[in-house]
Design an enzyme around this catalytic site. Structure first.
Site, PDB file in Angstrom:
ATOM      1  N   SER A 139     -27.086  21.014   2.113  1.00 50.40           N
ATOM      2  CA  SER A 139     -26.457  20.630   0.838  1.00 50.40           C
ATOM      3  C   SER A 139     -27.513  20.379  -0.235  1.00 50.40           C
ATOM      4  O   SER A 139     -27.345  20.776  -1.394  1.00 50.40           O
ATOM      5  CB  SER A 139     -25.628  19.358   1.007  1.00 50.40           C
ATOM      6  OG  SER A 139     -24.704  19.528   2.038  1.00 50.40           O
ATOM      7  N   TRP A 165     -28.916  23.634  -1.343  1.00 47.84           N
ATOM      8  CA  TRP A 165     -27.924  24.353  -2.138  1.00 47.84           C
ATOM      9  C   TRP A 165     -27.906  23.840  -3.571  1.00 47.84           C
ATOM     10  O   TRP A 165     -27.805  24.607  -4.519  1.00 47.84           O
ATOM     11  CB  TRP A 165     -26.530  24.184  -1.510  1.00 47.84           C
ATOM     12  CG  TRP A 165     -25.463  24.898  -2.278  1.00 47.84           C
ATOM     13  CD1 TRP A 165     -25.095  26.206  -2.154  1.00 47.84           C
ATOM     14  CD2 TRP A 165     -24.620  24.349  -3.299  1.00 47.84           C
ATOM     15  NE1 TRP A 165     -24.085  26.498  -3.033  1.00 47.84           N
ATOM     16  CE2 TRP A 165     -23.773  25.375  -3.755  1.00 47.84           C
ATOM     17  CE3 TRP A 165     -24.497  23.074  -3.880  1.00 47.84           C
ATOM     18  CZ2 TRP A 165     -22.825  25.175  -4.746  1.00 47.84           C
ATOM     19  CZ3 TRP A 165     -23.545  22.883  -4.870  1.00 47.84           C
ATOM     20  CH2 TRP A 165     -22.726  23.928  -5.292  1.00 47.84           C
ATOM     21  N   HIS A 166     -28.037  22.507  -3.718  1.00 47.49           N
ATOM     22  CA  HIS A 166     -27.978  21.937  -5.064  1.00 47.49           C
ATOM     23  C   HIS A 166     -29.171  22.339  -5.913  1.00 47.49           C
ATOM     24  O   HIS A 166     -29.035  22.481  -7.129  1.00 47.49           O
ATOM     25  CB  HIS A 166     -27.862  20.411  -5.001  1.00 47.49           C
ATOM     26  CG  HIS A 166     -26.451  19.951  -4.836  1.00 47.49           C
ATOM     27  ND1 HIS A 166     -25.815  19.957  -3.611  1.00 47.49           N
ATOM     28  CD2 HIS A 166     -25.533  19.504  -5.722  1.00 47.49           C
ATOM     29  CE1 HIS A 166     -24.570  19.514  -3.777  1.00 47.49           C
ATOM     30  NE2 HIS A 166     -24.376  19.246  -5.037  1.00 47.49           N
ATOM     31  N   GLY A 167     -30.336  22.482  -5.311  1.00 40.94           N
ATOM     32  CA  GLY A 167     -31.471  22.879  -6.125  1.00 40.94           C
ATOM     33  C   GLY A 167     -32.734  23.004  -5.320  1.00 40.94           C
ATOM     34  O   GLY A 167     -32.905  22.328  -4.305  1.00 40.94           O
ATOM     35  N   PHE A 175     -26.517  24.955 -10.861  1.00 44.64           N
ATOM     36  CA  PHE A 175     -26.626  25.277  -9.433  1.00 44.64           C
ATOM     37  C   PHE A 175     -26.188  26.700  -9.183  1.00 44.64           C
ATOM     38  O   PHE A 175     -26.046  27.128  -8.105  1.00 44.64           O
ATOM     39  CB  PHE A 175     -25.793  24.302  -8.593  1.00 44.64           C
ATOM     40  CG  PHE A 175     -26.167  22.866  -8.871  1.00 44.64           C
ATOM     41  CD1 PHE A 175     -27.501  22.497  -8.874  1.00 44.64           C
ATOM     42  CD2 PHE A 175     -25.223  21.918  -9.147  1.00 44.64           C
ATOM     43  CE1 PHE A 175     -27.867  21.183  -9.146  1.00 44.64           C
ATOM     44  CE2 PHE A 175     -25.574  20.602  -9.412  1.00 44.64           C
ATOM     45  CZ  PHE A 175     -26.894  20.244  -9.416  1.00 44.64           C
TER      46      PHE A 175
END
Lengths: 343, 484
Positions: B320, B323-325, B484
């Site tokens: 996660s 995925w966010h950055g 994102f």
């Protein structure tokens, strides 16, 4: 669906307030010239007095009236944006200098202002012209010049240049603002300010056209640091994405026209704030603006036309640091003076 | 195109009206075209990347299905499809992160070489439609979804404009059948959709963008501030990001609903969660359910991790974060959440016993309030990593949290430019938001004032519109999750 019409009163209220309060003077074009605030201010400046102003004015109109009321031809004329507004007879003592810079100036603004001199048959000995990137980039940042559209068209005709992108936007900002919520908020703020307190001075306009921004100069250094990121974001939004061939041609013809009629033209490239310059260099594809390419273009133009160039966008070249700036865009006046005294 | 822009104000009614006017068999083409226009409003060239991903996964879907029938190579095609999709994702999002970290690590061991970075703007919404594409090929592989034969319908599944750039992340078996259905004009549905969009718009332009100025000021200049300012900014950031993202989702769901499409709800009043584990069933629901179904559950089925679920939790939160950055701040922020969840599960029994020992009823209103507040502050603490610009700044902020409390209200500059009126209005708006959320949670799926007298409903509608007129921020502020 008819129920949607129940919201009409809100829209009508917004439109009514926007048109009647009209904080930016968008809807008072039909006003008699002598009733316009800009006219009175221009008269005061042209008579050699300084004046404190409290609100945003139509700067194009102000410059138009200012030039019309001038009593003598200036030796030096400055065309630029807010970055160079601090340049005046403080730097060129003994010479009559008029600074006709306006905030966020784009190429049509220069054309419209300069037309005022041409119409009077006046050709100052020296013209200092600030070459900011937005002169040759699209989209045009604003359409404030529309209030002096006739002058801009006259100048384009003199240059033998077609309007190209210098044309009114499809949706006029005047009509978009009728139902604009942000314009409504500005109107309410204006109403509140005039009812509750005397507004603080916005800037001091000097008789040579210089503008001393009081909000900026009264800002302490820590406040400036805090505001810098916000200015930076605004500044990043301010410039167009790509250069335009038509604007480049118009600028070139404009310079040639000046070269024919004036003894000396000087190009001025003012340094960017170091952080902002770095941001522009580092910005990924598609770039907002290729700053090096634009500077190179201006330098080549200067060489080709035999025009003297002062300064550079690159702050490192002149040894400028963050401390030389008021905010993310504007050099301190004393630093600006030094650039011209040394050149 | 931004939902809070003038262009969308023109785009939305034109597309919605054209959708109903258009014959059913051409509607997919109309929506696909509209979605292309919507996407190309940002960086037109990036449509080709999206198109490439669509072609790859469309073809792979068909191949996987055929291979499944023949009982061979299906897994191979699935891996090829995931790899191809992830390569594009990796190049744009993670190349610079890995390149600079490897370069720094090599430098640490004395190996010097020139740093290679690529300077491309991240294609907008890449992470969202990547997950949506991946869920399609995985579901085809699992046999829960038939491979879509109509290229246009598949392209529309990935590109459907309301959820293209920031979710909700839809599953193929939920969205694809709807793309084929015929939707009629329904007055009630359209007005419900408009109400939802207005509420989303209110959250975005009146609350989120209002809080943005103060939050940015503190987190962009952390060296200027101390403990109280950080705490205030962290609390306000929690509301900012909630209003920003849930506001976007409301507008996305509303704009789809107007045409008859039901998108999955992405937020379910997360600030009323009583445990951190519950938080992630209420916040960015479609993303976390994606992570659960395609990362966490498969990890738990792994022989090695079957008895060590806490490792699976950490790996899911690590995913996660990534995925966010592509930044250590995101990775650490989400690992922190992993710690919260593991601790929350690990201490569940102990807490239960403590409650029993002191005779506290878990449903007691004060206990509930305590749990809700604890969750909220834990979530706010997470923003010190999530919102900070770098890891150094995160630790700097945390180390200075205890400072400045002796003269908490005398820090001057956090409040300069934010007068008493601003604070009062901000508190009122947040209170209004929470009250509305509470009422809506009790009302369930029905609109909160659906059964109220007309004057109550119209007071609410007028209030919402007037709030947007008087207090909305209209500077074309992007949605936070677009990055994102």
């Amino acid at each position: 669906m008819v129920k949607i019409l129940f919201f009409l009163p809100i829209l009508l209220l917004v439109a009514f307030v926007n048109i009647s309060v009209d904080p930016q003077g968008l809807y008072d074009c039909q006003k008699d010239k002598s009733q316009q605030e800009e006219y009175g201010i221009a008269k005061t400046l042209a008579s050699g007095q300084d004046i404190q102003i409290f609100k945003g004015l139509d700067e194009n109109l102000l410059q138009k009236y200012f030039i019309e009321d001038l009593t003598a031809i200036p030796d030096i004329l400055v065309l630029g944006s807010s970055q160079i507004m601090g340049l005046g007879d403080n730097v060129f003592p003994g010479q009559r200098i008029i600074n006709n810079s306006i905030t966020n100036a784009a190429l049509p603004d220069y054309l419209g202002i300069f037309d005022g001199y041409v119409k009077r048959g006046w050709y100052p000995k020296r013209v200092i012209i600030l070459l900011s990137p937005q002169l040759i980039t699209l989209p045009l940042y604003h359409s404030k010049w529309l209030t002096v559209k006739e002058d801009v068209d006259d100048m384009l005709q003199r240059l033998g240049q077609r309007a190209g992108p210098i044309k009114p936007p499809v949706l006029s900002p005047v009509w978009l603002n009728v139902f604009s919520f942000s314009y409504f908020q500005e109107s309410v703020k204006k109403l509140r300010d005039t009812q509750t307190k005397v507004p603080k001075g916005l800037c001091l306009l000097l008789h040579d056209g210089r503008c001393l921004w009081q909000k900026v100069s009264s800002m302490n250094s820590k406040d400036r640091d805090i505001k810098t990121p916000n200015y930076m974001k605004q500044a990043q939004m301010a410039w167009g994405l790509k250069t335009d061939q038509n604007l480049e041609n118009t600028l070139e013809k404009f310079i040639l026209y000046m070269k024919v009629h004036h003894e000396q033209v000087t190009f001025c490239l003012l340094p960017f704030h170091p952080k902002q310059y770095q941001w522009l260099l580092d910005s990924p594809w598609p770039k907002r603006m290729d700053i090096i390419k634009i500077e190179n273009y201006y330098r080549k133009l200067g060489q080709r036309l035999g025009v003297k160039i002062v300064g550079s966008y690159d702050p490192a070249l002149g040894g400028f640091t963050q401390d030389d700036f008021y905010d993310a865009m504007h050099l301190k006046n004393e630093v600006l003076e030094k650039i011209f005294v040394n050149n | 195109m931004l939902f809070n822009s003038f262009s969308f104000l023109i785009f939305f009614p034109i597309v919605t009206a054209s959708y109903f006017i258009c014959p059913h068999r051409f509607r997919w083409a109309l929506l696909l075209m509209a979605s292309c226009v919507f996407y190309m409003w940002f960086v037109p060239q990036y449509i080709f990347i999206l198109l490439l991903l669509i072609v790859i996964d469309y073809a792979m879907g068909l191949l996987i299905e055929q291979a499944r029938l023949k009982n061979r190579y299906a897994r191979r095609y699935l891996i090829m499809s995931i790899a191809a999709t992830c390569v594009v994702w990796f190049i744009f999002k993670y190349f610079n992160f890995f390149s600079s970290n490897i370069w720094a690590l090599a430098g640490f061991f004395g190996v010097q070489y020139p740093l290679k970075l690529i300077r491309f703007l991240l294609p907008i919404g890449l992470s969202f439609h990547t997950l949506q594409s991946l869920s399609y090929v995985i579901e085809v592989y699992r046999g829960r979804q038939k491979a879509e034969r109509h290229f246009g319908i598949y392209a529309l599944y990935v590109m459907f404009y309301p959820q293209l750039v920031a979710g909700p992340i839809e599953r193929p078996y939920h969205l694809i059948p709807q793309l084929r259905q015929k939707h009629e004009v329904d007055y009630q549905r359209i007005t419900d959709a408009l109400k939802l969009m207005a509420w989303g718009m209110f959250k975005k332009v009146v609350i989120a963008d209002r809080l943005k100025d103060l939050v940015d000021r503190v987190f962009d200049n952390p060296h200027e501030f101390q403990g109280p300012a950080f705490v205030i900014a962290a609390v306000l950031f929690a509301f900012q990001i909630y209003c920003d993202f849930s506001g976007y989702c409301d507008m996305a769901i509303g704009s789809a609903k107007a045409m008859g499409f039901r998108l999955t709800n992405n937020f379910r009043f997360p600030f009323f969660s009583r445990s951190i584990a519950e938080y992630w069933t209420r916040w960015n629901i479609t993303f976390f359910s994606w992570v659960k179904d395609y990362v966490y559950v498969p990890l738990c089925q792994n022989q090695f991790l079957r008895d060590k679920r806490w490792i699976a939790v950490f790996l899911a939160f690590l995913f996660s974060g990534f995925w966010h950055g592509a930044d250590w701040t995101y990775i650490l922020a989400f690992l922190l959440l992993g710690i919260y969840v593991v601790c929350s599960r690990g201490t569940c029994e102990i807490r239960q016993k403590i409650y029993q020992m002191i005779g506290l009823d878990r449903n007691n209103i004060f206990v509930q309030l305590w749990q809700v507040l604890t969750c909220f502050f834990l979530f706010s603490f997470f923003s010190f990593f999530y919102r900070a610009r770098s890891l150094d700044e995160s630790f700097d902020i945390i180390s200075r949290l205890p400072q400045g409390w002796g003269h908490a209200w005398d820090q001057g500059r956090i409040f300069s430019g934010f007068d008493q009126r601003w604070w009062l209005l901000t508190v009122e708006l947040i209170a209004f938001l929470l009250i509305m959320d509470l009422l809506q949670e009790n009302a369930g799926d029905e609109f909160v004032f659906a059964k109220s007298p007309a004057w109550v409903r119209w007071t609410y509608y007028y209030g919402l519109v007037l709030a947007m007129v008087f207090w909305g921020c209209y500077g074309q502020n992007r949605f936070l999750y677009f990055q994102f």
